[in-house]
Design a protein around this motif. Structure first.
Motif, PDB file in Angstrom:
ATOM      1  N   TYR A  11       0.825  -1.219   0.000  1.00 45.04           N
ATOM      2  CA  TYR A  11       0.000   0.000   0.000  1.00 45.04           C
ATOM      3  C   TYR A  11       0.853   1.261   0.000  1.00 45.04           C
ATOM      4  CZ  TYR A  11      -3.495   3.403   1.559  1.00 45.04           C
ATOM      5  OH  TYR A  11      -4.315   4.505   1.662  1.00 45.04           O
ATOM      6  N   PHE A  12       1.851   1.278   0.877  1.00 46.25           N
ATOM      7  CA  PHE A  12       2.732   2.463   0.911  1.00 46.25           C
ATOM      8  C   PHE A  12       3.388   2.678  -0.444  1.00 46.25           C
ATOM      9  CE2 PHE A  12       3.702   2.143   5.736  1.00 46.25           C
ATOM     10  CZ  PHE A  12       2.698   3.054   6.019  1.00 46.25           C
ATOM     11  N   GLN A  13       3.965   1.584  -0.964  1.00 52.60           N
ATOM     12  CA  GLN A  13       4.682   1.682  -2.238  1.00 52.60           C
ATOM     13  C   GLN A  13       3.775   2.245  -3.329  1.00 52.60           C
ATOM     14  OE1 GLN A  13       5.263  -1.813  -4.694  1.00 52.60           O
ATOM     15  NE2 GLN A  13       7.466  -1.474  -4.693  1.00 52.60           N
ATOM     16  N   PHE A  64     -13.027   4.125  15.100  1.00 51.43           N
ATOM     17  CA  PHE A  64     -12.755   3.534  13.797  1.00 51.43           C
ATOM     18  C   PHE A  64     -11.837   2.321  13.981  1.00 51.43           C
ATOM     19  CE2 PHE A  64     -14.037   7.800  12.874  1.00 51.43           C
ATOM     20  CZ  PHE A  64     -14.706   7.722  11.658  1.00 51.43           C
ATOM     21  N   LEU A  65     -12.099   1.308  13.192  1.00 50.93           N
ATOM     22  CA  LEU A  65     -11.235   0.126  13.217  1.00 50.93           C
ATOM     23  C   LEU A  65     -10.705  -0.107  11.796  1.00 50.93           C
ATOM     24  CD1 LEU A  65     -10.022  -2.495  14.437  1.00 50.93           C
ATOM     25  CD2 LEU A  65     -12.205  -3.621  13.917  1.00 50.93           C
ATOM     26  N   VAL A  66      -9.413   0.032  11.644  1.00 43.44           N
ATOM     27  CA  VAL A  66      -8.797  -0.225  10.337  1.00 43.44           C
ATOM     28  C   VAL A  66      -8.377  -1.686  10.286  1.00 43.44           C
ATOM     29  CG1 VAL A  66      -6.910   0.380   8.777  1.00 43.44           C
ATOM     30  CG2 VAL A  66      -7.981   2.151  10.198  1.00 43.44           C
ATOM     31  N   PHE A  67      -8.824  -2.361   9.240  1.00 45.05           N
ATOM     32  CA  PHE A  67      -8.409  -3.757   9.062  1.00 45.05           C
ATOM     33  C   PHE A  67      -7.662  -3.887   7.738  1.00 45.05           C
ATOM     34  CE2 PHE A  67      -9.739  -7.957   7.126  1.00 45.05           C
ATOM     35  CZ  PHE A  67      -8.668  -8.657   7.684  1.00 45.05           C
ATOM     36  N   GLU A  68      -6.434  -4.390   7.814  1.00 46.64           N
ATOM     37  CA  GLU A  68      -5.624  -4.571   6.606  1.00 46.64           C
ATOM     38  C   GLU A  68      -4.917  -5.914   6.661  1.00 46.64           C
ATOM     39  OE1 GLU A  68      -3.117  -1.082   5.211  1.00 46.64           O
ATOM     40  OE2 GLU A  68      -3.671  -0.422   7.227  1.00 46.64           O
ATOM     41  N   GLN A  77      -0.747   0.058   7.092  1.00 45.00           N
ATOM     42  CA  GLN A  77      -0.246   1.055   6.144  1.00 45.00           C
ATOM     43  C   GLN A  77      -1.336   2.075   5.825  1.00 45.00           C
ATOM     44  OE1 GLN A  77       2.038  -0.583   2.905  1.00 45.00           O
ATOM     45  NE2 GLN A  77       3.039  -2.100   4.193  1.00 45.00           N
ATOM     46  N   MET A  78      -2.478   1.594   5.327  1.00 47.85           N
ATOM     47  CA  MET A  78      -3.600   2.511   5.105  1.00 47.85           C
ATOM     48  C   MET A  78      -3.982   3.186   6.421  1.00 47.85           C
ATOM     49  SD  MET A  78      -7.345   1.791   3.460  1.00 47.85           S
ATOM     50  CE  MET A  78      -7.937   0.868   4.876  1.00 47.85           C
ATOM     51  N   LEU A  79      -3.695   2.483   7.519  1.00 47.98           N
ATOM     52  CA  LEU A  79      -3.911   3.036   8.854  1.00 47.98           C
ATOM     53  C   LEU A  79      -3.413   4.479   8.935  1.00 47.98           C
ATOM     54  CD1 LEU A  79      -4.406   2.737  11.947  1.00 47.98           C
ATOM     55  CD2 LEU A  79      -2.129   1.693  12.094  1.00 47.98           C
ATOM     56  N   GLU A  80      -2.263   4.754   8.344  1.00 46.08           N
ATOM     57  CA  GLU A  80      -1.701   6.110   8.431  1.00 46.08           C
ATOM     58  C   GLU A  80      -2.579   7.119   7.700  1.00 46.08           C
ATOM     59  OE1 GLU A  80       2.449   6.413   7.606  1.00 46.08           O
ATOM     60  OE2 GLU A  80       2.962   4.886   9.097  1.00 46.08           O
ATOM     61  N   ASP A  81      -3.136   6.703   6.570  1.00 44.07           N
ATOM     62  CA  ASP A  81      -4.017   7.614   5.828  1.00 44.07           C
ATOM     63  C   ASP A  81      -5.302   7.876   6.612  1.00 44.07           C
ATOM     64  OD1 ASP A  81      -2.415   8.193   3.696  1.00 44.07           O
ATOM     65  OD2 ASP A  81      -3.120   6.507   2.481  1.00 44.07           O
ATOM     66  N   VAL A  82      -5.779   6.840   7.298  1.00 38.79           N
ATOM     67  CA  VAL A  82      -6.989   7.021   8.102  1.00 38.79           C
ATOM     68  C   VAL A  82      -6.697   8.002   9.237  1.00 38.79           C
ATOM     69  CG1 VAL A  82      -8.677   5.874   9.589  1.00 38.79           C
ATOM     70  CG2 VAL A  82      -7.889   4.752   7.483  1.00 38.79           C
ATOM     71  N   ARG A  83      -5.548   7.820   9.877  1.00 38.28           N
ATOM     72  CA  ARG A  83      -5.182   8.737  10.976  1.00 38.28           C
ATOM     73  C   ARG A  83      -5.046  10.173  10.473  1.00 38.28           C
ATOM     74  NH1 ARG A  83      -0.707   4.943  13.588  1.00 38.28           N
ATOM     75  NH2 ARG A  83      -1.967   3.860  15.159  1.00 38.28           N
ATOM     76  N   LEU A  84      -4.427  10.309   9.290  1.00 34.40           N
ATOM     77  CA  LEU A  84      -4.265  11.651   8.721  1.00 34.40           C
ATOM     78  C   LEU A  84      -5.622  12.277   8.433  1.00 34.40           C
ATOM     79  CD1 LEU A  84      -1.298  11.043   6.267  1.00 34.40           C
ATOM     80  CD2 LEU A  84      -1.288  12.611   8.219  1.00 34.40           C
ATOM     81  N   ALA A  85      -6.563  11.445   7.986  1.00 32.12           N
ATOM     82  CA  ALA A  85      -7.889  11.962   7.646  1.00 32.12           C
ATOM     83  C   ALA A  85      -8.633  12.371   8.910  1.00 32.12           C
ATOM     84  CB  ALA A  85      -8.680  10.903   6.889  1.00 32.12           C
ATOM     85  N   GLY A 110      -7.008  13.072  14.718  1.00 28.21           N
ATOM     86  CA  GLY A 110      -7.153  12.994  16.167  1.00 28.21           C
ATOM     87  C   GLY A 110      -8.554  13.259  16.697  1.00 28.21           C
ATOM     88  N   ARG A 111      -9.532  13.405  15.785  1.00 27.49           N
ATOM     89  CA  ARG A 111     -10.893  13.714  16.241  1.00 27.49           C
ATOM     90  C   ARG A 111     -11.667  12.476  16.675  1.00 27.49           C
ATOM     91  NH1 ARG A 111     -13.375  18.264  13.267  1.00 27.49           N
ATOM     92  NH2 ARG A 111     -11.711  19.712  12.768  1.00 27.49           N
ATOM     93  N   ALA A 112     -11.093  11.310  16.472  1.00 28.53           N
ATOM     94  CA  ALA A 112     -11.745  10.073  16.906  1.00 28.53           C
ATOM     95  C   ALA A 112     -10.643   9.055  17.186  1.00 28.53           C
ATOM     96  CB  ALA A 112     -12.682   9.560  15.819  1.00 28.53           C
ATOM     97  N   ASN A 113     -11.031   7.945  17.790  1.00 26.86           N
ATOM     98  CA  ASN A 113     -10.040   6.910  18.077  1.00 26.86           C
ATOM     99  C   ASN A 113      -9.887   5.992  16.871  1.00 26.86           C
ATOM    100  OD1 ASN A 113      -9.600   7.696  20.834  1.00 26.86           O
ATOM    101  ND2 ASN A 113     -11.640   6.845  21.259  1.00 26.86           N
ATOM    102  N   VAL A 114      -8.657   5.718  16.510  1.00 32.21           N
ATOM    103  CA  VAL A 114      -8.396   4.827  15.379  1.00 32.21           C
ATOM    104  C   VAL A 114      -7.707   3.570  15.903  1.00 32.21           C
ATOM    105  CG1 VAL A 114      -7.261   4.552  13.151  1.00 32.21           C
ATOM    106  CG2 VAL A 114      -8.150   6.798  13.826  1.00 32.21           C
ATOM    107  N   HIS A 115      -8.389   2.440  15.736  1.00 29.65           N
ATOM    108  CA  HIS A 115      -7.842   1.164  16.174  1.00 29.65           C
ATOM    109  C   HIS A 115      -7.402   0.375  14.954  1.00 29.65           C
ATOM    110  CE1 HIS A 115      -9.819   2.064  20.021  1.00 29.65           C
ATOM    111  NE2 HIS A 115     -10.801   2.516  19.256  1.00 29.65           N
ATOM    112  N   PHE A 116      -6.583  -0.622  15.187  1.00 31.41           N
ATOM    113  CA  PHE A 116      -6.053  -1.369  14.044  1.00 31.41           C
ATOM    114  C   PHE A 116      -6.039  -2.858  14.298  1.00 31.41           C
ATOM    115  CE2 PHE A 116      -2.441  -3.337  11.783  1.00 31.41           C
ATOM    116  CZ  PHE A 116      -2.917  -3.158  10.493  1.00 31.41           C
ATOM    117  N   TYR A 117      -6.400  -3.599  13.263  1.00 29.94           N
ATOM    118  CA  TYR A 117      -6.231  -5.044  13.292  1.00 29.94           C
ATOM    119  C   TYR A 117      -5.625  -5.468  11.961  1.00 29.94           C
ATOM    120  CZ  TYR A 117      -7.140 -10.004  13.935  1.00 29.94           C
ATOM    121  OH  TYR A 117      -6.992 -11.364  14.073  1.00 29.94           O
TER     122      TYR A 117
END
Lengths: 359, 249, 180
Positions: A123-125, A303-307, A312-320, A323-330
């Protein structure tokens, strides 16, 4: 539209490409996407004006495609993760020279040689440019056979319209899985808009130049900003995503491609268990649907990011979300295919720990 | 009224060459411009310039040009030619470009018998980057990365790419020439003309290797450099027709 | 209704084709389907399997973490898939090739001596049709007519004799399964 056909994702892309007017394919064997190359070989042979070349390397393949694009053809190559790394030099050149072309990455487990199982570690690449220099490519992450058919055509249209390389990223599951697909009718390539920039011999006109070497730093800077302006236009015009049951959601899962299908199954299971959960599935990964996520933070705080990667997309979600909501990751990297039950379990755990079930 | 005996070729642009005094590129550019005019092919030619000193060929040659990443010229030219088979497509490449980083692209384009022409300028050094060892740096020749001279034990022998390509079935015409004397310059022009004709007849892959002086990086005067081509380079890279399956054309 | 079926056996036994026929047939019925084969290195080794999901609504994951039906052509497949069967699921085994039985009591089980039946029909090419006939008859996942309809799209040279043989195979498999 044609009648429904049961086809593997790799075949769908190749067929959709020819129907979209692609007349040039160059590629190099690598699993799990050889079916795309093989289908293209047969398709180009039976298509008037079609060219297929099995290149000596991934690098040669992308450069053949660059040449075909310079000459005005709709052209593509495809590969899988390690092969895409090799193509990055060419993709950077194509971005700099503003050449339309399509690259398909059937991602596999990595880094290194990794394995051939479905993964999302590139994803990053893909979304950060991938090669050297300051550029982006349009990146599309289809999640079904039908989307592959529709978005492959769009990919060529975007490439021609915005004069930029476009990448479709999927994985072995998207590529190997067969689903019913209806193809749009083939386009008439004679009706495509003319390209007033191609290299076809300077007959009755001044000679043209397609280059990426710009030694004058002021001009190179101007070129960079010109690309940025184009990227801003692209972001305004083509960003796309799917929303699933987000209206009353208290928790939103964010996933794309194969992971999104699994996540959708999980969201349905969670709904059956009474949890108010929704899904955002980015369809364009670059440009990323940041605004929809940002705007959701007014009413959704989890929010729960699943990848199928380590995040990786997690970073784009955080940027979007800024900090206005909690972003969790699995994440499940390395080629592991999660089950909807597994993700539903994650959702449930989060739902309870964040006490989302209250009034 | 005096007779005009020398003029700028029609398809050489009004630009001052950036090449160093005594460099062979400017001579070769001029020959190409003359040939475009003489064969009346300027409207059909597409040139693929390399990374290296000649990357700026587009400032001089008045034909369509599409720049290739370092070494990828033959692959890129393949793409252009397959889409536009009736155009005349040639890549212009240096020794590092064609025989080191782009070896694979070169051999396979040749072996496929791509109907393109390659102009291979062999000056035995990486010129633009400051005179490092090239695959064609001759034994004993000093470069910034072979202090004391190219040592076969350490650096390997100079690579005769043209000879290698000759054994592939796809190559139809390969000749090695030089631009260190008026006669050799005329021979070079003949060879390039023939190579384009081979392509125009659809016969297959043609390549002209041109031994070319690089006085700056060789740390010689232009005159010394011309002599060095004649006396030293040709020992390793003899001037000759390396392969000709075409004959008179 | 969503049903997940695995077809599994050795490479060369036509397990991928069985799954493909089911998937195409269900598609032509207007159902949602996914067909997911094993791929890559594994295919070139010994085992082959594919998972077919047939559903009345959108299919999310094409992977089966639990299975409704399994059509099994060798013993390793039984070992691999028995634990994944859902309660009330059905295992159909080619008993000409596998003598073992599942140990689970909460899963249905049908033994079809498909190779022997095929021999009676005079063609080994009917083995897969016999197994499919058994699956269709026992589960109602689709109909024999649908399978024939699917086959007519898949088999390019629609030789009448071959299609008749396929129909007989389906019919025999069905009859045998219903008697079991």
């Amino acid at each position: 539209m044609s009648e429904k056909k049961l086809m593997s994702g790799s075949h769908v892309i190749a067929e959709a490409a020819v129907r979209a007017g692609c007349r040039f394919y160059a590629g190099y064997p690598i699993t799990p996407q050889n079916e795309l190359t093989e289908y293209s070989a047969a398709a180009m042979v039976r298509t008037p004006g079609g060219t297929f070349i099995q290149a000596e390397s991934e690098i040669a393949a992308i450069n053949m495609v660059i040449g075909a694009s310079m000459a005005g053809a709709r052209a593509m190559t495809s590969s899988s993760s390690p092969g895409i790394s090799l193509k990055q030099e060419g993709i950077s050149f194509a971005a700099a020279m503003e050449l339309p072309l399509l690259v398909v990455n059937t991602m596999r487990g990595g880094p290194g040689l990794g394995n051939i199982a479905p993964a999302q570690g590139d994803y990053f690449q893909a979304t950060r440019g991938g090669g050297h220099g300051d550029y982006r490519t349009i990146v599309i992450g289809p999640a079904s056979g039908q989307e592959l058919a529709d978005l492959t055509r769009k990919a060529f249209d975007y490439a021609d319209h915005y004069l930029t390389p476009v990448m479709i990223i999927g994985d072995g599951m998207i590529g190997q899985m067969m689903e019913p697909v209806e193809f749009p009718d083939p386009i008439d390539i004679k009706k495509l808009p003319t390209k007033p920039w191609i290299l076809d011999g300077a007959k009755g006109r001044p000679s043209r130049l397609i280059r990426s070497l710009i030694l004058d730093i002021a001009l190179e800077e101007a070129h960079n900003w010109k690309l940025v302006k184009k990227y801003e236009t692209i972001s305004r015009e083509i960003t796309s995503w799917e929303e699933y049951q987000t209206d009353d959601a208290r928790l939103v899962v964010v996933a794309y491609g194969t992971a999104a299908r699994i996540a959708k199954g999980a969201v349905r299971k969670a709904r059956e268990r009474g949890m108010k959960v929704g899904l955002i599935r980015p369809i364009t990964l670059w440009p990323f649907p940041s605004r929809v996520l940002h705007e959701m933070t007014g009413r959704i705080k989890e929010f729960l990011v699943f990848e199928m990667s380590t995040g990786q997309m997690l970073e784009d979600v955080r940027l979007a979300i800024e900090g206005r909501a909690n972003v969790h990751f699995y994440g499940r990297p390395g080629g592991v295919i999660s089950t909807p039950e597994e993700i539903a379990g994650e959702i449930q755990g989060l739902y309870q720990s964040r006490q989302l079930d209250g009034e | 009224m005096a007779k005009k005996v020398f003029t700028k070729p029609k398809y050489l642009k009004d630009a001052v060459f950036h090449y160093c005094p005594g460099c062979g590129h400017s001579i070769i550019h001029r020959l190409l411009a003359e040939i475009f005019e003489e064969l009346d092919i300027r409207d059909r030619v597409i040139c693929v310039p390399p990374a290296g000193c000649a990357v700026l060929a587009y400032n001089y040659l008045d034909v369509d040009m599409g720049e290739a990443p370092h070494g990828r010229g033959p692959a890129l030219a393949t793409g252009i030619k397959r889409v536009l088979p009736d155009r005349i497509v040639f890549s212009y490449q240096g020794d590092g470009d064609i025989a080191a980083i782009g070896t694979a692209e070169t051999i396979h384009a040749a072996n496929r018998g791509e109907n393109i022409t390659v102009i291979f300028v062999n000056n035995g050094v990486y010129g633009m980057t400051g005179g490092q060892m090239a695959p064609t740096t001759i034994t004993g020749q000093s470069s910034t990365t072979t202090p004391g001279g190219r040592n076969v034990q350490r650096d390997g022998s100079p690579l005769d790419l043209s000879q290698m390509l000759a054994i592939t079935n796809g190559t139809k015409y390969i000749e090695r020439t030089a631009v260190n004397s008026p006669k050799r310059i005329k021979d070079t022009k003949k060879a390039i003309t023939k190579a384009f004709r081979v392509q125009m007849e659809g016969l297959g892959f043609s390549l002209i290797e041109i031994l070319s002086p690089c006085p700056t990086n060789w740390k010689m005067t232009p005159v010394e450099a011309l002599k060095w081509v004649e006396n030293d380079m040709t020992k390793f890279f003899p001037i000759k027709v390396i392969k000709d399956e075409v004959g008179k054309i | 209704m969503i049903k997940k079926t695995v077809f599994s056996g050795f490479g060369g036994q036509g397990v991928l084709m069985m799954g493909y026929v089911l998937a195409v047939s269900a598609m032509k019925d207007g159902r949602h389907v996914t067909y997911l084969p094993t791929y890559g290195a594994e295919v070139r080794g010994g085992t082959a399997n594919c998972t077919v999901v047939v559903s009345d609504e959108e299919i999310f994951s094409p992977v089966a973490s639990t299975l409704d039906y399994a059509v099994l052509m060798n013993k390793p497949s039984l070992v691999k898939y028995e634990p994944l069967m859902s309660e009330g699921g059905l295992i159909i085994i080619n008993s000409s090739l596998v003598s073992d039985s599942p140990s689970r009591k909460d899963v249905g089980f049908v033994r079809i001596p498909a190779n022997d039946i095929a021999r009676e029909l005079g063609s080994d090419r009917t083995i897969n049709m016999i197994m499919l006939g058994a699956l269709v008859a026992k589960t109602g996942i689709t109909t024999q007519d649908s399978i024939m309809n699917g086959l007519s799209e898949i088999v390019k040279a629609k030789k009448a004799s071959l299609m008749e043989l396929n129909r007989k195979g389906l019919q025999k498999g069905a009859e045998y399964a219903l008697k079991f």
